[in-house]
Design a protein around this motif. Structure first.
Motif, PDB file in Angstrom:
ATOM      1  N   MET A   1       0.867  -1.260  -0.014  1.00  0.00           N
ATOM      2  CA  MET A   1      -0.082   0.061   0.028  1.00  0.00           C
ATOM      3  C   MET A   1       0.810   1.316   0.032  1.00  0.00           C
ATOM      4  SD  MET A   1      -3.175  -1.035   2.739  1.00  0.00           S
ATOM      5  CE  MET A   1      -1.850  -1.368   3.794  1.00  0.00           C
ATOM      6  N   THR A   2       0.384   2.215  -0.881  1.00  0.00           N
ATOM      7  CA  THR A   2       1.269   3.514  -0.877  1.00  0.00           C
ATOM      8  C   THR A   2       0.384   4.801  -1.173  1.00  0.00           C
ATOM      9  OG1 THR A   2       2.886   2.308  -2.428  1.00  0.00           O
ATOM     10  CG2 THR A   2       2.929   4.653  -2.431  1.00  0.00           C
ATOM     11  N   TYR A   3       0.923   5.436  -0.308  1.00  0.00           N
ATOM     12  CA  TYR A   3       0.063   6.852   0.408  1.00  0.00           C
ATOM     13  C   TYR A   3       0.858   8.039   0.011  1.00  0.00           C
ATOM     14  CZ  TYR A   3      -2.539   3.316   2.497  1.00  0.00           C
ATOM     15  OH  TYR A   3      -3.424   2.203   2.962  1.00  0.00           O
ATOM     16  N   SER A   4       0.170   9.195  -0.596  1.00  0.00           N
ATOM     17  CA  SER A   4       0.962  10.447  -0.906  1.00  0.00           C
ATOM     18  C   SER A   4      -0.072  11.547  -0.817  1.00  0.00           C
ATOM     19  CB  SER A   4       1.803  10.317  -2.054  1.00  0.00           C
ATOM     20  OG  SER A   4       0.969  10.144  -3.184  1.00  0.00           O
ATOM     21  N   ALA A   5       0.307  12.443  -0.857  1.00  0.00           N
ATOM     22  CA  ALA A   5      -0.427  13.808  -1.032  1.00  0.00           C
ATOM     23  C   ALA A   5       0.524  14.829  -1.742  1.00  0.00           C
ATOM     24  CB  ALA A   5      -1.164  14.211   0.361  1.00  0.00           C
ATOM     25  N   PRO A   6      -0.183  15.806  -2.465  1.00  0.00           N
ATOM     26  CA  PRO A   6       0.517  17.217  -2.871  1.00  0.00           C
ATOM     27  C   PRO A   6       1.261  17.921  -1.983  1.00  0.00           C
ATOM     28  CG  PRO A   6      -1.930  17.252  -3.293  1.00  0.00           C
ATOM     29  CD  PRO A   6      -1.777  15.971  -2.682  1.00  0.00           C
ATOM     30  N   ASP A   7       0.647  17.801  -0.916  1.00  0.00           N
ATOM     31  CA  ASP A   7       1.351  18.603   0.353  1.00  0.00           C
ATOM     32  C   ASP A   7       1.305  17.623   1.680  1.00  0.00           C
ATOM     33  OD1 ASP A   7      -0.987  18.599   1.595  1.00  0.00           O
ATOM     34  OD2 ASP A   7      -1.762  20.415   0.701  1.00  0.00           O
ATOM     35  N   GLY A   8       1.837  18.378   2.679  1.00  0.00           N
ATOM     36  CA  GLY A   8       1.884  17.428   3.896  1.00  0.00           C
ATOM     37  C   GLY A   8       0.878  17.237   4.868  1.00  0.00           C
ATOM     38  N   SER A   9      -0.236  17.690   4.486  1.00  0.00           N
ATOM     39  CA  SER A   9      -1.510  17.821   5.247  1.00  0.00           C
ATOM     40  C   SER A   9      -2.026  16.570   5.663  1.00  0.00           C
ATOM     41  CB  SER A   9      -2.491  18.619   4.543  1.00  0.00           C
ATOM     42  OG  SER A   9      -2.842  18.153   3.380  1.00  0.00           O
ATOM     43  N   ARG A  10      -1.711  15.379   4.861  1.00  0.00           N
ATOM     44  CA  ARG A  10      -2.277  14.309   5.197  1.00  0.00           C
ATOM     45  C   ARG A  10      -1.291  13.094   5.537  1.00  0.00           C
ATOM     46  NH1 ARG A  10      -4.921  12.920   0.001  1.00  0.00           N
ATOM     47  NH2 ARG A  10      -3.450  11.082   0.176  1.00  0.00           N
ATOM     48  N   LEU A  11      -0.074  13.660   6.075  1.00  0.00           N
ATOM     49  CA  LEU A  11       0.835  12.856   6.648  1.00  0.00           C
ATOM     50  C   LEU A  11       0.516  11.816   7.610  1.00  0.00           C
ATOM     51  CD1 LEU A  11       3.873  11.948   6.683  1.00  0.00           C
ATOM     52  CD2 LEU A  11       4.547  13.807   8.167  1.00  0.00           C
ATOM     53  N   ILE A  12      -0.018  12.511   8.606  1.00  0.00           N
ATOM     54  CA  ILE A  12      -0.428  11.527   9.853  1.00  0.00           C
ATOM     55  C   ILE A  12      -1.705  10.513   9.330  1.00  0.00           C
ATOM     56  CG2 ILE A  12      -1.238  11.900  12.228  1.00  0.00           C
ATOM     57  CD1 ILE A  12       1.434  12.318  11.911  1.00  0.00           C
ATOM     58  N   GLU A  13      -2.625  11.106   8.762  1.00  0.00           N
ATOM     59  CA  GLU A  13      -3.610  10.412   8.235  1.00  0.00           C
ATOM     60  C   GLU A  13      -3.322   9.185   7.409  1.00  0.00           C
ATOM     61  OE1 GLU A  13      -7.488  10.751   5.200  1.00  0.00           O
ATOM     62  OE2 GLU A  13      -6.545  12.658   6.114  1.00  0.00           O
ATOM     63  N   ASP A  14      -2.376   9.226   6.781  1.00  0.00           N
ATOM     64  CA  ASP A  14      -1.708   8.305   5.910  1.00  0.00           C
ATOM     65  C   ASP A  14      -1.041   7.218   6.687  1.00  0.00           C
ATOM     66  OD1 ASP A  14      -2.951   9.298   3.479  1.00  0.00           O
ATOM     67  OD2 ASP A  14      -1.095  10.244   2.809  1.00  0.00           O
ATOM     68  N   ILE A  15      -0.248   7.610   7.506  1.00  0.00           N
ATOM     69  CA  ILE A  15       0.390   7.049   8.342  1.00  0.00           C
ATOM     70  C   ILE A  15      -0.502   6.072   8.999  1.00  0.00           C
ATOM     71  CG2 ILE A  15       2.107   6.767  10.598  1.00  0.00           C
ATOM     72  CD1 ILE A  15       3.320   9.148   9.505  1.00  0.00           C
ATOM     73  N   SER A  16      -1.419   6.515   9.638  1.00  0.00           N
ATOM     74  CA  SER A  16      -2.566   6.079  10.420  1.00  0.00           C
ATOM     75  C   SER A  16      -3.476   4.903   9.645  1.00  0.00           C
ATOM     76  CB  SER A  16      -3.674   6.727  11.018  1.00  0.00           C
ATOM     77  OG  SER A  16      -4.508   6.230  11.566  1.00  0.00           O
ATOM     78  N   THR A  17      -3.696   5.173   8.334  1.00  0.00           N
ATOM     79  CA  THR A  17      -4.176   4.289   7.319  1.00  0.00           C
ATOM     80  C   THR A  17      -3.450   3.111   6.955  1.00  0.00           C
ATOM     81  OG1 THR A  17      -5.610   6.152   6.580  1.00  0.00           O
ATOM     82  CG2 THR A  17      -5.371   4.304   4.986  1.00  0.00           C
ATOM     83  N   ALA A  18      -2.269   3.658   6.910  1.00  0.00           N
ATOM     84  CA  ALA A  18      -1.167   2.146   6.570  1.00  0.00           C
ATOM     85  C   ALA A  18      -1.377   1.170   7.696  1.00  0.00           C
ATOM     86  CB  ALA A  18       0.232   2.651   6.528  1.00  0.00           C
ATOM     87  N   GLY A  19      -1.665   1.788   8.884  1.00  0.00           N
ATOM     88  CA  GLY A  19      -2.006   0.654  10.188  1.00  0.00           C
ATOM     89  C   GLY A  19      -0.961  -0.231  10.471  1.00  0.00           C
TER      90      GLY A  19
END
Length: 239
Positions: A1-19
Motif C-alpha cells: 500500500m502506498t499513500y501520498s499527497a501534493p502537500d504534507g497535510s495528510r501525513l499523519i492520516e496516511d500513516i494511520s491508514t497504513a496501520g
C-alpha cells in the motif's frame, strides 16, 4: 500500500491508514521532523512472505522545508506464536542540497497503443545522496553454447540510497500518480534556484501544517550557512 499527497497535510492520516504500528511511526516521524513542516510525503507499507513467516515494513519519505527525512520501521518475531516482537526503527535526515539524483523509471503496458492519457503500469523512484553503488553481478557468457572458457563477470552498478516501487495493479493508479508528484516536488526543491526562503519555494502556498502552531509561539529561527563550495548563501539550514 502506498499513500501520498501534493502537500504534507495528510501525513499523519496516511500513516494511520497504513496501520503498521501507527502511533510508533507517527512519533518517530514527528521527532525526526524536529519542528519542520512537511511539504510533501510518500508512505509505503510492504508485506513479504518468507516460508511460513510474514514480514511487514513501512517506509516514510517526508520533504520538509530544506531536508528529506527517511523513516523505516520493520518488526521481527522471536517466537513461533508471534507474541515476542521487536520493532526496529531507522531514521535519516538528508539536506536537499546533498541529494545527487532523483530517478524515475516507468513501465507502460502495450506501448504500441500508447496515448497521452495512458496510465503508468509501474513506477520506481530512486533517490541518491551518498553515491552508494548497488552491484548486481553474474557470470558473463558468450554466444557459443559449447564454450567452457571463463569470461569473467558482468553486471550493473546503480547509485541509490532509497528505492521504492509502486505498481498500479497492487497500489492503484492514484498511488502511482501520487508517487510521481512527490518525486516532482522533491526534484523541484533539489534543483530550484536559491531564494531568501531557501527550499521553501517548493512548498504549496495552500499547505496546511501537520500541527497547528499556537499564536503565541514564534517561528523557530535556524542559522543559515554559506555554501562551502561556491561561497554563496544557500538559504538552507543545517540538519
Amino acid at each position: 500500500m502506498t499513500y501520498s499527497a501534493p502537500d504534507g497535510s495528510r501525513l499523519i492520516e496516511d500513516i494511520s491508514t497504513a496501520g503498521f504500528y501507527p502511533q510508533l511511526v507517527e512519533d518517530v516521524v514527528r521527532d525526526s521532523l524536529d519542528g519542520r513542516q512537511p511539504v510533501s510525503h510518500l508512505v509505503q507499507l510492504e508485506t513479504h512472505f518468507n516460508n511460513t513467516e510474514l514480514h511487514r515494513h513501512i517506509t516514510v519519505l517526508v520533504l520538509a522545508e530544506d531536508v528529506l527525512h527517511i523513516t523505516h520501521v520493520d518488526d521481527q518475531q522471536f517466537d513461533d506464536s508471534g507474541r515476542d516482537v521487536v520493532a526496529r526503527v531507522s531514521t535519516e535526515t538528508v539536506g536537499i542540497s546533498q541529494i545527487r539524483s532523483v530517478t524515475l523509471s516507468y513501465a507502460y503496458h502495450q506501448p504500441q497503443n500508447y496515448r497521452p492519457d495512458t496510465p503508468i503500469m509501474e513506477l520506481t523512484l530512486a533517490v541518491s545522496w551518498t553515491g552508494t553503488q548497488q552491484l548486481e553481478l553474474y557470470p558473463a557468457m558468450c554466444e557459443d553454447p559449447e564454450c567452457q572458457a571463463d569470461h569473467g563477470y558482468t553486471g550493473t552498478a546503480a547509485s541509490e540510497d532509497v528505492v521504492m516501487r509502486i505498481s498500479s495493479e497492487a497500489d492503484g493508479k492514484d498511488a502511482v500518480e501520487g508517487a510521481r508528484e512527490f518525486a516532482r516536488t522533491l526534484r523541484r526543491a533539489n534543483l530550484a534556484p536559491v531564494t531568501d526562503s531557501g527550499a521553501q519555494i517548493a512548498q504549496s502556498p495552500h499547505q496546511r501544517p501537520m500541527t497547528e502552531r499556537r499564536p503565541s509561539e514564534a517561528p523557530v529561527q535556524r542559522p543559515r550557512f554559506g555554501h562551502r563550495f561556491t561561497g554563496r548563501d544557500s538559504g538552507r539550514k543545517s540538519s
